[in-house]
Design an enzyme around this catalytic site. Structure first.
Site, mmCIF file in Angstrom:
data_model
loop_
_atom_site.group_PDB
_atom_site.id
_atom_site.type_symbol
_atom_site.label_atom_id
_atom_site.label_comp_id
_atom_site.label_asym_id
_atom_site.label_seq_id
_atom_site.Cartn_x
_atom_site.Cartn_y
_atom_site.Cartn_z
ATOM 1 N N LYS A 214 0.838 -1.197 0.000
ATOM 2 C CA LYS A 214 0.000 0.000 0.000
ATOM 3 C C LYS A 214 0.878 1.253 0.000
ATOM 4 O O LYS A 214 0.700 2.151 -0.801
ATOM 5 C CB LYS A 214 -0.926 -0.025 1.223
ATOM 6 C CG LYS A 214 -1.811 1.197 1.347
ATOM 7 C CD LYS A 214 -2.769 1.062 2.511
ATOM 8 C CE LYS A 214 -3.450 2.408 2.765
ATOM 9 N NZ LYS A 214 -4.413 2.359 3.857
ATOM 10 N N GLU A 220 10.398 -4.662 4.649
ATOM 11 C CA GLU A 220 10.426 -6.075 4.256
ATOM 12 C C GLU A 220 10.159 -6.227 2.761
ATOM 13 O O GLU A 220 10.871 -6.939 2.049
ATOM 14 C CB GLU A 220 9.352 -6.867 5.029
ATOM 15 C CG GLU A 220 9.615 -7.041 6.508
ATOM 16 C CD GLU A 220 9.079 -5.896 7.345
ATOM 17 O OE1 GLU A 220 8.839 -4.792 6.795
ATOM 18 O OE2 GLU A 220 8.890 -6.106 8.555
ATOM 19 N N GLY A 286 -4.871 -1.774 4.922
ATOM 20 C CA GLY A 286 -4.108 -2.921 4.405
ATOM 21 C C GLY A 286 -4.800 -4.241 4.688
ATOM 22 O O GLY A 286 -4.920 -5.103 3.820
ATOM 23 N N ARG A 287 -5.298 -4.408 5.901
ATOM 24 C CA ARG A 287 -5.913 -5.684 6.286
ATOM 25 C C ARG A 287 -7.330 -5.845 5.735
ATOM 26 O O ARG A 287 -7.974 -6.865 5.974
ATOM 27 C CB ARG A 287 -5.897 -5.827 7.809
ATOM 28 C CG ARG A 287 -6.511 -4.658 8.571
ATOM 29 C CD ARG A 287 -6.139 -4.711 10.054
ATOM 30 N NE ARG A 287 -6.610 -3.552 10.804
ATOM 31 C CZ ARG A 287 -5.953 -2.407 10.927
ATOM 32 N NH1 ARG A 287 -4.792 -2.240 10.308
ATOM 33 N NH2 ARG A 287 -6.435 -1.415 11.649
ATOM 34 N N GLU A 372 -4.914 -6.360 14.743
ATOM 35 C CA GLU A 372 -4.386 -5.047 14.349
ATOM 36 C C GLU A 372 -5.506 -4.012 14.421
ATOM 37 O O GLU A 372 -5.265 -2.832 14.634
ATOM 38 C CB GLU A 372 -3.780 -5.109 12.935
ATOM 39 C CG GLU A 372 -2.782 -4.002 12.657
ATOM 40 C CD GLU A 372 -2.004 -4.189 11.356
ATOM 41 O OE1 GLU A 372 -2.586 -3.947 10.285
ATOM 42 O OE2 GLU A 372 -0.817 -4.546 11.401
ATOM 43 N N HIS A 403 -6.214 -32.829 17.992
ATOM 44 C CA HIS A 403 -5.128 -33.656 18.526
ATOM 45 C C HIS A 403 -3.995 -32.797 19.051
ATOM 46 O O HIS A 403 -2.878 -33.298 19.240
ATOM 47 C CB HIS A 403 -4.632 -34.610 17.441
ATOM 48 C CG HIS A 403 -5.678 -35.602 17.047
ATOM 49 N ND1 HIS A 403 -5.852 -36.793 17.728
ATOM 50 C CD2 HIS A 403 -6.651 -35.551 16.113
ATOM 51 C CE1 HIS A 403 -6.875 -37.455 17.179
ATOM 52 N NE2 HIS A 403 -7.377 -36.716 16.211
ATOM 53 N N LYS A 532 9.182 -0.917 14.090
ATOM 54 C CA LYS A 532 9.777 -0.636 12.773
ATOM 55 C C LYS A 532 10.885 0.404 12.904
ATOM 56 O O LYS A 532 11.967 0.261 12.357
ATOM 57 C CB LYS A 532 8.715 -0.060 11.829
ATOM 58 C CG LYS A 532 7.695 -1.018 11.301
ATOM 59 C CD LYS A 532 6.843 -0.266 10.261
ATOM 60 C CE LYS A 532 5.545 -0.954 9.972
ATOM 61 N NZ LYS A 532 4.643 -0.143 9.153
HETATM 62 O O1 F6P Z 1 2.289 -3.882 9.901
HETATM 63 C C1 F6P Z 1 1.734 -2.660 9.609
HETATM 64 C C2 F6P Z 1 1.243 -2.563 8.227
HETATM 65 O O2 F6P Z 1 1.107 -1.216 7.944
HETATM 66 C C3 F6P Z 1 -0.071 -3.309 7.974
HETATM 67 O O3 F6P Z 1 -1.160 -2.601 8.413
HETATM 68 C C4 F6P Z 1 -0.008 -3.489 6.508
HETATM 69 O O4 F6P Z 1 -0.945 -4.415 6.065
HETATM 70 C C5 F6P Z 1 1.424 -3.937 6.347
HETATM 71 O O5 F6P Z 1 2.135 -3.119 7.270
HETATM 72 C C6 F6P Z 1 2.000 -3.792 4.985
HETATM 73 O O6 F6P Z 1 1.977 -2.465 4.546
HETATM 74 P P1 F6P Z 1 2.169 -2.090 3.035
HETATM 75 O O7 F6P Z 1 1.081 -2.716 2.245
HETATM 76 O O8 F6P Z 1 2.130 -0.591 2.999
HETATM 77 O O9 F6P Z 1 3.509 -2.610 2.585
#
Ligand code: F6P
Length: 568
Positions: A214, A220, A286-287, A372, A403, A532
């Site tokens: 987003k 990452e 995002g979620r 979240e 189990h 972060k």
């Molecule tokens: O972990 C925080 C967050 O902002 C989430 O809300 C989001 O889904 C994720 O990081 C990834 O963010 P992006 O889509 O901006 O890479």
């Protein structure tokens, strides 16, 4: 009318909260007696929402409990807040944004049109969807080719959080609908193992990467995207499909990388042609984004027609939530039941137990959606919350969980409300012909477990029943099941794209309902920021900067010191 700036109503000061408190104090849950005395209980507490058949009757509630919870919903103006969300008010107060994931699945031509903050939301949503669909068709038909002219065989989605969990969960859930000649893999973790494992064995000539972020600023994802780009260049060169020129490298990225983001400028800076980027908007959390362009990998896998069915499933539940009176409104009732379990019965966690192997990532997906969203200690006006908020969501597919951890749910000291999810028709209706005299329909055997578990949790086994089995007296107590362990059963005809959309929307709205009762902003996520920031600050210390190491607290210094000694 509730608007974004309306201060949260403190649920704990409402008359219904006081009545619920008194009601709980006087209530001795007894599901055996309640069912025995009330033959209509199951029917009265079972509801249909689109294709979902939802039995709430094995929860620790009476009609009075439900009536009080409905009053609580009225006292906190749940309907007003819901309408404000659908209308596009800025109910994400701390980020001053509308919350419009429901607009992502409005059918084309929905009336009245939705215009928010001057944006023709419907036109934008459907314009972007058309781009995603056209691209998905190109990939599926083989018209989209890599640098050597070969068609795509593997799509690798690079994203994390909402840019990963939704797409991977939905891809796994809908595997029976996937194009046979295309696979999708998902890279999320910055652990370099992830990208190494997910690219292992791939042919660079037939691999397409989707960088889904987003913000296009997530460490990452950008790190993994760079690693993937290096992999592509190296592997293409190894098969003589790339010379060492800058132009060839740029062209390779153009053919093998596309992006999904709200930040198209950053996409361009990475080297991906904005013409190959699919957008969405800041009013999609995002979620809550699997049904936006973030679902491009899924649209490629299952095709636009199935993706449309997926969106229609969401919309069916949106309409149910938007228009059904609270008394019969399934997401509202389930959200209120969660409040009851957390705030009045003291539950700390909530298990989600899919009896559908294809839903094996659903609990992980729900962890981000619910935790979240509702893991907050302040309300949307910044004041402290006045009661417990978000419970820990967790789960594994049945019967594996049986189990492993069901022991604690059946006989432990903690109350663990659980949602059991199953479908009537499996993708693989296999029959075991060698089990005995009669062939066994394995799905029915599987669902026998589903029905048995909720029954055992509700009704338990008394000491007398244990004794009647001939159990020695000193073992009786170990074999008693208290019962009165609350469950909700959710059944659907089959795990179709539509049903998956319905399930996701159901939990989105459950999460929303809880957030409204608690007065919190379920759409921000400030709690992930500090970690972060610190990771960026600590990175130099981990890579050998002595001054940065010296600036750390003693525990962190010692841990990094140990790591540096061990690292070869
Ligand atoms: O972990 C925080 C967050 O902002 C989430 O809300 C989001 O889904 C994720 O990081 C990834 O963010 P992006 O889509 O901006 O890479």
């Amino acid at each position: 009318m509730s608007t974004a700036s309306t201060p949260p109503i403190d649920a704990t000061t409402t008359p219904s909260w006081a009545d619920l408190t008194a009601h709980q104090a006087a209530l001795t849950p007894d599901l055996r007696a309640w069912f025995a005395q009330d033959p209509g209980r199951a029917a009265r507490l079972t509801f249909d929402a689109a294709d979902l058949h939802v039995d709430l009757s094995k929860n620790l509630v009476t009609d009075e409990t439900i009536a009080l919870l409905v009053r609580l919903a009225q006292d906190v103006d749940l309907a007003g807040r819901r309408d404000a969300m659908f209308r596009g008010d800025h109910i994400n107060v701390t980020e001053d944004r509308a919350v419009l994931h429901t607009a992502l699945r409005r059918p084309s031509g929905a009336s009245p049109a939705l215009t928010v903050d001057g944006q023709d939301v419907d036109a934008d949503v459907h314009g972007e969807l058309a781009k995603v669909y056209a691209f998905a068709e190109k990939v599926r038909s083989g018209k989209w080719t890599g640098v050597t002219g070969e068609r795509v065989r593997t799509v690798v989605n690079i994203g994390i959080g909402g840019s990963d969990l939704g797409p991977v969960m939905a891809y796994e859930a809908l595997l029976p609908y996937k194009a046979e000649d295309l696979d999708v893999r998902f890279v999320s973790n910055i652990d370099p193992t992830d990208v190494a494992e997910k690219t292992a064995g791939l042919d660079p000539r037939t691999t397409l990467f989707i960088v889904a972020s987003k913000t296009f600023g997530t460490l990452e994802t950008l790190t993994n995207a760079r690693l993937a780009r290096d992999w592509l260049w190296t592997e293409l060169a190894a098969v003589d499909a790339l010379d060492d020129s800058e132009e060839a490298r740029t062209a390779a990225v153009g053919k093998h990388f596309v992006a999904v983001s709200t930040a198209l400028d950053k996409v361009a800076a990475f080297g991906i042609d904005p013409a190959n980027a699919f957008g969405f908007w800041d009013w999609v959390g995002g979620r809550y984004s699997v049904d936006s362009a973030i679902g491009t990998s899924l649209a490629i896998a299952i095709g636009p027609a199935r993706f449309e069915e997926f969106l229609a499933g969401f919309h069916a539940i949106d309409e149910h939530f938007r228009t059904t009176p609270i008394e019969q409104n399934v997401p509202a009732l389930m959200g209120l039941l969660n409040v009851w379990n957390v705030n009045f019965l003291g539950a700390h966690t909530h298990a989600v137990l899919p009896y559908a192997q294809y839903l094996h990532r659903f609990p992980a997906y729900l962890q981000q959606l619910t935790m979240e969203s509702n893991g907050k200690s302040v309300r949307w006006d910044g004041s402290p919350v006045t009661t417990e908020t978000g419970e820990v969501f967790w789960g594994e597919p049945g019967t594996n969980g049986q189990h492993a951890f069901y022991q604690l749910i059946h006989q432990g000291t903690r109350l663990v409300p659980a949602d059991f999810i199953a479908v009537a028709n499996p993708a693989h209706p296999l029959v075991d012909t060698a089990a005995g005299d009669e062939p066994v329909d394995v799905h029915s055997l599987f669902l026998a477990n589903f029905f048995a578990q909720t029954k055992a949790l509700a009704f338990g086994k008394t000491a007398d029943e244990v004794r009647a089995e001939g159990t020695a007296e000193d073992l009786v107590s170990a074999r008693v099941f208290s019962g009165n362990r609350p469950t909700t059963s959710i059944l659907a005809p089959a795990l179709t794209p539509s049903v998956l959309g319905q399930l996701i929307a159901l939990y989105e709205h459950i999460t929303f309902v809880q957030g409204v009762v608690w007065g919190i902003d379920s759409f921000d996520q400030w709690g992930v920021e500090l970690g972060k920031k610190l990771a960026n600050e600590i990175a130099p210390a981990v890579t050998g900067d002595a001054a940065a190491l010296a600036a750390q607290d003693p525990s962190t210094q010692a841990l990094i010191g140990w790591y540096l000694e061990q690292r070869s």
